[in-house]
Scaffold this motif. Structure first.
Motif, PDB file in Angstrom:
ATOM      1  N   ASP A  14      10.031  11.832   5.009  1.00 59.46           N
ATOM      2  CA  ASP A  14       8.842  12.683   5.064  1.00 59.46           C
ATOM      3  C   ASP A  14       7.927  12.214   6.192  1.00 59.46           C
ATOM      4  O   ASP A  14       7.416  13.020   6.971  1.00 59.46           O
ATOM      5  N   GLU A  15       7.720  10.923   6.270  1.00 63.42           N
ATOM      6  CA  GLU A  15       6.874  10.360   7.328  1.00 63.42           C
ATOM      7  C   GLU A  15       7.487  10.598   8.702  1.00 63.42           C
ATOM      8  O   GLU A  15       6.802  11.007   9.637  1.00 63.42           O
ATOM      9  N   ALA A  16       8.784  10.355   8.825  1.00 63.38           N
ATOM     10  CA  ALA A  16       9.460  10.534  10.116  1.00 63.38           C
ATOM     11  C   ALA A  16       9.393  11.988  10.574  1.00 63.38           C
ATOM     12  O   ALA A  16       9.145  12.261  11.757  1.00 63.38           O
ATOM     13  N   MET A  17       9.595  12.922   9.666  1.00 62.10           N
ATOM     14  CA  MET A  17       9.556  14.332  10.053  1.00 62.10           C
ATOM     15  C   MET A  17       8.155  14.721  10.516  1.00 62.10           C
ATOM     16  O   MET A  17       8.004  15.527  11.433  1.00 62.10           O
ATOM     17  N   GLY A  18       7.138  14.152   9.917  1.00 59.39           N
ATOM     18  CA  GLY A  18       5.780  14.392  10.390  1.00 59.39           C
ATOM     19  C   GLY A  18       5.571  13.874  11.802  1.00 59.39           C
ATOM     20  O   GLY A  18       4.894  14.497  12.616  1.00 59.39           O
ATOM     21  N   LEU A  19       6.176  12.733  12.116  1.00 61.76           N
ATOM     22  CA  LEU A  19       6.078  12.167  13.465  1.00 61.76           C
ATOM     23  C   LEU A  19       6.804  13.027  14.503  1.00 61.76           C
ATOM     24  O   LEU A  19       6.490  12.966  15.683  1.00 61.76           O
ATOM     25  N   CYS A  20       7.782  13.797  14.036  1.00 61.57           N
ATOM     26  CA  CYS A  20       8.633  14.590  14.938  1.00 61.57           C
ATOM     27  C   CYS A  20       8.205  16.047  15.047  1.00 61.57           C
ATOM     28  O   CYS A  20       8.903  16.841  15.681  1.00 61.57           O
ATOM     29  N   GLU A  21       7.096  16.407  14.445  1.00 54.46           N
ATOM     30  CA  GLU A  21       6.657  17.804  14.466  1.00 54.46           C
ATOM     31  C   GLU A  21       6.657  18.363  15.885  1.00 54.46           C
ATOM     32  O   GLU A  21       6.238  17.703  16.826  1.00 54.46           O
ATOM     33  N   GLY A  22       7.161  19.586  15.986  1.00 49.25           N
ATOM     34  CA  GLY A  22       7.166  20.268  17.268  1.00 49.25           C
ATOM     35  C   GLY A  22       8.312  19.877  18.189  1.00 49.25           C
ATOM     36  O   GLY A  22       8.382  20.364  19.317  1.00 49.25           O
ATOM     37  N   ARG A  23       9.200  19.030  17.725  1.00 52.97           N
ATOM     38  CA  ARG A  23      10.325  18.575  18.551  1.00 52.97           C
ATOM     39  C   ARG A  23      11.646  18.795  17.831  1.00 52.97           C
ATOM     40  O   ARG A  23      11.711  18.731  16.605  1.00 52.97           O
ATOM     41  N   GLU A  24      12.699  19.008  18.601  1.00 55.47           N
ATOM     42  CA  GLU A  24      14.042  18.974  18.019  1.00 55.47           C
ATOM     43  C   GLU A  24      14.288  17.543  17.572  1.00 55.47           C
ATOM     44  O   GLU A  24      13.862  16.585  18.221  1.00 55.47           O
ATOM     45  N   VAL A  25      14.998  17.401  16.447  1.00 57.43           N
ATOM     46  CA  VAL A  25      15.311  16.071  15.919  1.00 57.43           C
ATOM     47  C   VAL A  25      16.820  15.974  15.727  1.00 57.43           C
ATOM     48  O   VAL A  25      17.442  16.886  15.185  1.00 57.43           O
ATOM     49  N   ARG A  26      17.378  14.863  16.148  1.00 58.71           N
ATOM     50  CA  ARG A  26      18.809  14.610  15.977  1.00 58.71           C
ATOM     51  C   ARG A  26      19.014  13.301  15.238  1.00 58.71           C
ATOM     52  O   ARG A  26      18.177  12.401  15.289  1.00 58.71           O
ATOM     53  N   LEU A  27      20.160  13.202  14.579  1.00 54.25           N
ATOM     54  CA  LEU A  27      20.559  11.962  13.928  1.00 54.25           C
ATOM     55  C   LEU A  27      22.064  11.984  13.718  1.00 54.25           C
ATOM     56  O   LEU A  27      22.695  13.035  13.819  1.00 54.25           O
ATOM     57  N   ASP A  28      22.618  10.826  13.459  1.00 53.16           N
ATOM     58  CA  ASP A  28      24.022  10.701  13.074  1.00 53.16           C
ATOM     59  C   ASP A  28      24.036  10.242  11.625  1.00 53.16           C
ATOM     60  O   ASP A  28      23.609   9.132  11.315  1.00 53.16           O
ATOM     61  N   ALA A  29      24.475  11.125  10.731  1.00 51.63           N
ATOM     62  CA  ALA A  29      24.433  10.858   9.295  1.00 51.63           C
ATOM     63  C   ALA A  29      25.766  10.337   8.793  1.00 51.63           C
ATOM     64  O   ALA A  29      26.824  10.838   9.194  1.00 51.63           O
ATOM     65  N   GLN A  30      25.711   9.357   7.904  1.00 51.97           N
ATOM     66  CA  GLN A  30      26.929   9.006   7.198  1.00 51.97           C
ATOM     67  C   GLN A  30      27.364  10.261   6.454  1.00 51.97           C
ATOM     68  O   GLN A  30      26.536  10.978   5.882  1.00 51.97           O
TER      69      GLN A  30
END
Length: 157
Positions: A103-119
């Motif tokens: 939740d905190e990380a998504m708030g930091l990323c507002e307005g941007r595309e977000v990528r990750l590598d998920a298990q």
């Protein structure tokens, strides 16, 4: 930021992390990724030190100033943000703590595309945040992962 009684989230650059907290973050990542998951890899890759990296650390409010219960980092990868090194201490699993950090990380990323590598086993968790699988499954240090992405969300007014 307060999240629940006895638990809070710290967001900080590397230079703003208290020394003991930083030590505990890297110890937790080593304990889980290298020892528990048996993935010897260079965790200290230099990205933690980047001025644009934000560390999200979940702490309990214990008498020792706070025990690290989980952590992740948000990187600036040019045109998008990247969330990585998501880890919860064994004693904190199954209690929704990863969601507090996300939740905190998504708030930091507002307005941007977000990528990750998920298990691979965690794709449903990340799908709950709007992430979609964007490529084939791949083996990273003996654990299967998938690339995932979430389109830029509009910033809140």
């Amino acid at each position: 930021m307060s999240t629940s009684p006895g638990i809070h989230v710290l967001t900080a650059s590397f230079d703003d992390l208290p020394a003991r907290t930083a030590y505990d973050v890297w110890r937790l990542r080593q304990q889980v990724f290298v020892v528990e998951q048996d993935c010897p890899y260079p965790d200290l890759d230099g990205r933690d030190l980047e001025a644009t990296t934000t560390h999200v650390v979940l702490l309990d409010d214990g008498p020792d100033g706070g025990t690290v219960l989980g952590t992740l980092r948000v990187l600036d990868d040019g045109g998008w943000a990247r969330i990585g090194r998501v880890v919860v201490a064994p004693s904190g699993r199954g209690k929704g703590l990863a969601a507090l950090m996300m939740d905190e990380a998504m708030g930091l990323c507002e307005g941007r595309e977000v990528r990750l590598d998920a298990q691979t086993g965690l794709t449903a968790f990340y799908a709950g945040y709007g992430f979609e699988v964007t490529g084939p499954e791949f083996d990273e240090d003996g654990i299967m992962h998938v690339p995932m992405s979430r389109a830029a969300s509009p910033a809140r007014p």
